[in-house]
Write a protein that holds these residues in place. Structure first.
Motif, PDB file in Angstrom:
ATOM      1  N   LEU A  74     -41.431  39.425 -35.031  1.00  9.65           N
ATOM      2  CA  LEU A  74     -40.440  38.514 -35.622  1.00  9.65           C
ATOM      3  C   LEU A  74     -39.164  38.486 -34.798  1.00  9.65           C
ATOM      4  O   LEU A  74     -38.762  39.501 -34.220  1.00  9.65           O
ATOM      5  CB  LEU A  74     -40.053  39.001 -37.028  1.00  9.65           C
ATOM      6  N   SER A  75     -38.506  37.327 -34.788  1.00  7.74           N
ATOM      7  CA  SER A  75     -37.137  37.267 -34.284  1.00  7.74           C
ATOM      8  C   SER A  75     -36.211  37.766 -35.396  1.00  7.74           C
ATOM      9  O   SER A  75     -36.629  37.853 -36.553  1.00  7.74           O
ATOM     10  CB  SER A  75     -36.760  35.825 -33.940  1.00  7.74           C
ATOM     11  N   TYR A  76     -34.948  38.006 -35.058  1.00  6.70           N
ATOM     12  CA  TYR A  76     -34.051  38.437 -36.129  1.00  6.70           C
ATOM     13  C   TYR A  76     -33.824  37.312 -37.139  1.00  6.70           C
ATOM     14  O   TYR A  76     -33.719  37.555 -38.341  1.00  6.70           O
ATOM     15  CB  TYR A  76     -32.709  38.970 -35.608  1.00  6.70           C
ATOM     16  N   LEU A  77     -33.793  36.082 -36.640  1.00 12.59           N
ATOM     17  CA  LEU A  77     -33.643  34.938 -37.555  1.00 12.59           C
ATOM     18  C   LEU A  77     -34.769  34.956 -38.598  1.00 12.59           C
ATOM     19  O   LEU A  77     -34.553  34.677 -39.785  1.00 12.59           O
ATOM     20  CB  LEU A  77     -33.681  33.633 -36.752  1.00 12.59           C
ATOM     21  N   GLU A  78     -35.968  35.319 -38.144  1.00 16.32           N
ATOM     22  CA  GLU A  78     -37.107  35.378 -39.079  1.00 16.32           C
ATOM     23  C   GLU A  78     -37.004  36.581 -40.017  1.00 16.32           C
ATOM     24  O   GLU A  78     -37.340  36.484 -41.195  1.00 16.32           O
ATOM     25  CB  GLU A  78     -38.421  35.411 -38.286  1.00 16.32           C
ATOM     26  N   VAL A  79     -36.531  37.699 -39.471  1.00 10.53           N
ATOM     27  CA  VAL A  79     -36.318  38.866 -40.350  1.00 10.53           C
ATOM     28  C   VAL A  79     -35.353  38.473 -41.466  1.00 10.53           C
ATOM     29  O   VAL A  79     -35.606  38.694 -42.658  1.00 10.53           O
ATOM     30  CB  VAL A  79     -35.737  40.068 -39.558  1.00 10.53           C
ATOM     31  N   ALA A  80     -34.232  37.853 -41.043  1.00  5.86           N
ATOM     32  CA  ALA A  80     -33.203  37.489 -42.017  1.00  5.86           C
ATOM     33  C   ALA A  80     -33.712  36.464 -43.021  1.00  5.86           C
ATOM     34  O   ALA A  80     -33.184  36.362 -44.132  1.00  5.86           O
ATOM     35  CB  ALA A  80     -31.964  36.949 -41.290  1.00  5.86           C
ATOM     36  N   GLY A  81     -34.751  35.715 -42.663  1.00 10.69           N
ATOM     37  CA  GLY A  81     -35.276  34.686 -43.557  1.00 10.69           C
ATOM     38  C   GLY A  81     -36.453  35.153 -44.401  1.00 10.69           C
ATOM     39  O   GLY A  81     -37.018  34.379 -45.172  1.00 10.69           O
ATOM     40  N   THR A  82     -36.847  36.424 -44.274  1.00 10.28           N
ATOM     41  CA  THR A  82     -38.054  36.899 -44.960  1.00 10.28           C
ATOM     42  C   THR A  82     -37.997  36.663 -46.465  1.00 10.28           C
ATOM     43  O   THR A  82     -38.974  36.253 -47.082  1.00 10.28           O
ATOM     44  CB  THR A  82     -38.275  38.405 -44.691  1.00 10.28           C
ATOM     45  N   LEU A  83     -36.853  36.946 -47.064  1.00 12.84           N
ATOM     46  CA  LEU A  83     -36.750  36.793 -48.519  1.00 12.84           C
ATOM     47  C   LEU A  83     -36.408  35.363 -48.930  1.00 12.84           C
ATOM     48  O   LEU A  83     -36.210  35.088 -50.109  1.00 12.84           O
ATOM     49  CB  LEU A  83     -35.708  37.765 -49.078  1.00 12.84           C
TER      50      LEU A  83
ATOM     51  N   THR B 257     -43.691  41.841 -45.104  1.00 18.75           N
ATOM     52  CA  THR B 257     -43.813  42.238 -46.517  1.00 18.75           C
ATOM     53  C   THR B 257     -45.222  42.711 -46.831  1.00 18.75           C
ATOM     54  O   THR B 257     -46.201  42.071 -46.434  1.00 18.75           O
ATOM     55  CB  THR B 257     -43.509  41.008 -47.409  1.00 18.75           C
ATOM     56  N   ILE B 258     -45.321  43.826 -47.548  1.00 17.17           N
ATOM     57  CA  ILE B 258     -46.617  44.256 -48.096  1.00 17.17           C
ATOM     58  C   ILE B 258     -46.492  44.211 -49.615  1.00 17.17           C
ATOM     59  O   ILE B 258     -45.513  44.718 -50.179  1.00 17.17           O
ATOM     60  CB  ILE B 258     -46.990  45.682 -47.652  1.00 17.17           C
ATOM     61  N   THR B 259     -47.470  43.592 -50.259  1.00 16.85           N
ATOM     62  CA  THR B 259     -47.463  43.508 -51.727  1.00 16.85           C
ATOM     63  C   THR B 259     -48.577  44.403 -52.282  1.00 16.85           C
ATOM     64  O   THR B 259     -49.692  44.425 -51.740  1.00 16.85           O
ATOM     65  CB  THR B 259     -47.707  42.044 -52.170  1.00 16.85           C
ATOM     66  N   TYR B 260     -48.227  45.127 -53.326  1.00 16.66           N
ATOM     67  CA  TYR B 260     -49.180  46.073 -53.923  1.00 16.66           C
ATOM     68  C   TYR B 260     -49.404  45.731 -55.385  1.00 16.66           C
ATOM     69  O   TYR B 260     -48.557  45.095 -56.015  1.00 16.66           O
ATOM     70  CB  TYR B 260     -48.621  47.504 -53.861  1.00 16.66           C
ATOM     71  N   ASN B 261     -50.519  46.220 -55.955  1.00 13.20           N
ATOM     72  CA  ASN B 261     -50.666  46.026 -57.400  1.00 13.20           C
ATOM     73  C   ASN B 261     -50.181  47.261 -58.149  1.00 13.20           C
ATOM     74  O   ASN B 261     -49.848  48.280 -57.555  1.00 13.20           O
ATOM     75  CB  ASN B 261     -52.087  45.572 -57.787  1.00 13.20           C
ATOM     76  N   SER B 262     -50.181  47.156 -59.478  1.00 17.16           N
ATOM     77  CA  SER B 262     -49.495  48.178 -60.276  1.00 17.16           C
ATOM     78  C   SER B 262     -50.156  49.552 -60.171  1.00 17.16           C
ATOM     79  O   SER B 262     -49.499  50.566 -60.361  1.00 17.16           O
ATOM     80  CB  SER B 262     -49.404  47.733 -61.731  1.00 17.16           C
ATOM     81  N   SER B 263     -51.437  49.598 -59.836  1.00 11.89           N
ATOM     82  CA  SER B 263     -52.086  50.912 -59.744  1.00 11.89           C
ATOM     83  C   SER B 263     -51.547  51.718 -58.554  1.00 11.89           C
ATOM     84  O   SER B 263     -51.768  52.921 -58.455  1.00 11.89           O
ATOM     85  CB  SER B 263     -53.608  50.747 -59.627  1.00 11.89           C
ATOM     86  N   SER B 264     -50.827  51.055 -57.654  1.00 15.35           N
ATOM     87  CA  SER B 264     -50.275  51.764 -56.488  1.00 15.35           C
ATOM     88  C   SER B 264     -48.844  52.262 -56.724  1.00 15.35           C
ATOM     89  O   SER B 264     -48.212  52.787 -55.806  1.00 15.35           O
ATOM     90  CB  SER B 264     -50.260  50.841 -55.271  1.00 15.35           C
ATOM     91  N   ALA B 265     -48.357  52.103 -57.950  1.00 13.70           N
ATOM     92  CA  ALA B 265     -46.944  52.428 -58.201  1.00 13.70           C
ATOM     93  C   ALA B 265     -46.594  53.853 -57.763  1.00 13.70           C
ATOM     94  O   ALA B 265     -45.607  54.073 -57.047  1.00 13.70           O
ATOM     95  CB  ALA B 265     -46.612  52.221 -59.674  1.00 13.70           C
ATOM     96  N   GLU B 266     -47.431  54.810 -58.191  1.00 18.72           N
ATOM     97  CA  GLU B 266     -47.075  56.204 -57.902  1.00 18.72           C
ATOM     98  C   GLU B 266     -47.060  56.467 -56.390  1.00 18.72           C
ATOM     99  O   GLU B 266     -46.128  57.074 -55.862  1.00 18.72           O
ATOM    100  CB  GLU B 266     -48.059  57.150 -58.602  1.00 18.72           C
ATOM    101  N   ALA B 267     -48.085  55.970 -55.703  1.00 22.65           N
ATOM    102  CA  ALA B 267     -48.154  56.166 -54.243  1.00 22.65           C
ATOM    103  C   ALA B 267     -46.955  55.509 -53.559  1.00 22.65           C
ATOM    104  O   ALA B 267     -46.358  56.060 -52.625  1.00 22.65           O
ATOM    105  CB  ALA B 267     -49.456  55.592 -53.699  1.00 22.65           C
TER     106      ALA B 267
ATOM    107  N   ARG C 122     -29.356  40.130 -47.043  1.00 17.69           N
ATOM    108  CA  ARG C 122     -30.800  40.034 -46.852  1.00 17.69           C
ATOM    109  C   ARG C 122     -31.391  38.805 -47.548  1.00 17.69           C
ATOM    110  O   ARG C 122     -32.591  38.569 -47.456  1.00 17.69           O
ATOM    111  CB  ARG C 122     -31.467  41.325 -47.371  1.00 17.69           C
ATOM    112  N   VAL C 123     -30.538  38.051 -48.242  1.00 15.40           N
ATOM    113  CA  VAL C 123     -30.973  36.795 -48.878  1.00 15.40           C
ATOM    114  C   VAL C 123     -30.042  35.693 -48.386  1.00 15.40           C
ATOM    115  O   VAL C 123     -28.816  35.826 -48.451  1.00 15.40           O
ATOM    116  CB  VAL C 123     -30.933  36.915 -50.415  1.00 15.40           C
TER     117      VAL C 123
END
Ligand SMILES: Cc1cc2nc3c(=O)[nH]c(=O)nc-3n(C[C@H](O)[C@H](O)[C@H](O)COP(=O)(O)OP(=O)(O)OC[C@H]3O[C@@H](n4cnc5c(N)ncnc54)[C@H](O)[C@@H]3O)c2cc1C
Length: 496
Positions: free
Chosen positions: A329-338, A251-261, A163-164
């Motif tokens: 996304l294409s698979y090439l893009e999926v594979a490049g996400t990270l 990718t979805i990025t969350y802040n620390s207050s969302s940790a439990e959820a 994945r990388v």
């Protein structure tokens, strides 16, 4: 016959003596020098180097800084399998220590390099090709995943890889968790044929049905001591070309207050999602600077279809996000996400666990990891706790292809990875930190019956012992390396 027994005896005595002397002493040093002299003679100075710019670049190439500080006696740069055979024969005959390096991303100290020994470096064997007749992809061991996916994308196919993008094919020997795993199994489950140079220098081709089928199985999760793979023929997955946006996600990025959820959503996903088209990875990272922690929590979510179905991903989608980058996304893009994540230059440390259970178990793991991060805030650049769901569909896909040596059970579990990146200046794990890591492993133990994941483990973790086929693995090792040469002369997982 008598001569043969004497020879075997002599080899066994030599091996026991070699085992008594770890790398760094006079005996191992002179064996390595002898091997390198032989190889310089047989392969020539362009393929065998003991100094100079190419040697230096290769010796310091490892992703983990710990492994970039070794000085191999010589480095062999094979271009074809026969070069590896020649190298292995010289190593075996002289009793030299050795190591193999492919994509360089092993976190474990000494697993991909060697002091007072020969390093076989695959940087000149990097081809990837697609054969439409057999619908197979052939990979040379030196290729990295982004290069491999890019090379065969015009044919509308992809290998099941990492994945990388900067990670290499060593991933396959540990099993391999991929964005395609829920439908295809561990990456190693897609093996069709492997060319393997055995410890004596003999080369065999192993398949699921031929006389080397036991070796074939062992190489699906058994790591680096069964032989050196010089060619991987794997099944092609028809993911489409870059014009085919047949996946949706990002990718979805969350802040620390969302940790439990986020932890609850992860636990539910792990337990309930068994759709081979769905894949996810949830990471909790604490970046650290000046005694402070900066949390970055992320969900990477993909579906092989035009959208992320809310029945599967709804929990993640409903948590308030800091940012969200989702789309077709294409698979090439999926594979490049990270991205390439070419973050060399740090001392890195891995650890593995595996969890099956309810939300409380995931919350508990997170709390222990958070306390650990806070305790050692001054020692790290960052720490990460990551969950990879392993759905039953993945286990079935592997079994349908003959099974692997990991032999993970069905039951919807998560591979759990602990990753520590030490702050610049710390050159090795101080004792107090090692104690903290050991305690963390005790606090987040694998659920009963689940295997630890070799690619994400710490060198001290008993990964093979966690495989239900551990005894079989030991028998296969004894068959292909009867003198125990590789255990005595290379670093790798414990227990063989
Ligand atoms: C940033 C990062 C991202 C990662 N992402 C993933 C992921 O998505 N999925 C996953 O499953 N794992 C992942 N891993 C773990 C990774 O799979 C392992 O670290 C793997 O061992 C790396 O393979 P490599 O070829 O890059 O490394 P190397 O260090 O070159 O090789 C790894 C091990 O395999 C041995 N080896 C390599 N090639 C051969 C060969 N041809 N024959 C015999 N032995 C060989 C080496 O000696 C070494 O012990 C990741 C690791 C990192 C650091």
């Amino acid at each position: 016959m008598r001569l043969y027994i004497l020879l075997v005896h002599a080899v066994l005595v030599a091996q026991s003596i070699a085992a008594l002397f770890p790398p760094g002493n006079e005996t191992t040093h002179s064996a390595a020098v002898q091997a390198c002299q032989q190889l310089d003679h047989t392969l020539g100075p362009s393929l065998v180097q003991s100094s100079g710019a190419e040697y230096e670049a290769a010796a310091t190439n490892a992703w983990n800084l710990l492994n970039a500080e070794f000085a191999p006696t010589c480095i062999v740069f094979p271009q074809i399998s026969q070069h590896v055979q020649t190298a292995m024969k010289a190593i075996y005959d002289t009793g030299s220590h050795y190591a193999v390096q492919a994509g360089s991303h092993s976190a474990m100290k000494g697993w991909n390099t060697v002091q007072d020994g020969v390093l076989i470096m695959f940087s000149q064997m990097k081809n990837a090709s697609y054969d439409p007749v057999t619908d197979s992809i052939t990979l040379e061991p030196g290729i990295h995943w982004q290069e491999a996916v890019t090379a065969v994308e015009p044919f509308g196919v992809a290998p099941v890889g990492g994945r990388v993008g900067d990670v290499g094919t060593g991933l396959l020997l540990g099993g391999g968790l991929s964005w395609l795993s829920p439908s295809q199994g561990y990456a190693a489950d897609t093996f069709k044929e492997l060319d393997v140079v055995l410890v004596t220098g003999e080369m065999v081709t192993a398949t699921v049905t031929n006389e080397y089928s036991d070796l074939f199985r062992a190489l699906k999760g058994g790591g680096n001591r069964f032989g050196i793979v010089t060619r991987y023929k794997v099944s092609a997955v028809h993911t489409g070309t870059n014009d085919d946006k047949s996946f949706f996600g990002g990718t979805i990025t969350y802040n620390s207050s969302s940790a439990e959820a986020l932890l609850k959503a992860t636990a539910r996903y792990v337990h309930e999602t068994n759709d081979p088209k769905a894949v996810s990875l949830v990471t909790f990272t604490n970046a650290m600077a000046d005694g402070q922690i900066f949390p970055v929590y992320m969900a990477l979510l993909f579906y092989n279809g035009p959208e992320l179905p809310t029945a599967i991903f709804g929990d993640f989608l409903s948590i308030p996000a800091v940012s969200s980058q989702l789309g077709p996304l294409s698979y090439l893009e999926v594979a490049g996400t990270l991205g390439l994540e070419n973050d060399r230059g740090y001392v890195q440390h891995f650890g593995a666990s595996a969890l099956v259970g309810d939300e409380a178990l995931f919350l508990d793991a997170f709390n222990h990891w958070s306390n650990f991060s806070a305790t050692f805030v001054d020692s790290f650049n960052q720490t990460t706790l990551a969950f990879t769901p392993i759905p039953d569909s993945q286990i079935h896909a592997g079994r349908d292809r003959g099974g692997n040596i990991i032999s993970a059970p069905r039951g919807q579990f998560a591979a759990v990875q602990l990753l520590q990146q030490l702050r610049i200046g710390l050159q090795d794990l101080p004792r107090v930190l090692q104690n903290g890591i050991d305690l963390l492993f005790e606090q987040i133990p694998p659920s009963p019956g689940l295997p630890l994941y070799l690619n994400e483990c710490d060198a001290g973790q008993k990964v093979f012992q966690s495989y239900s086929d551990f005894e079989l693995l030991k028998m296969i090792y004894a068959k292909y390396d009867p003198t125990g040469f590789n255990v005595a002369h290379t670093q790798g997982p414990i227990g063989l």
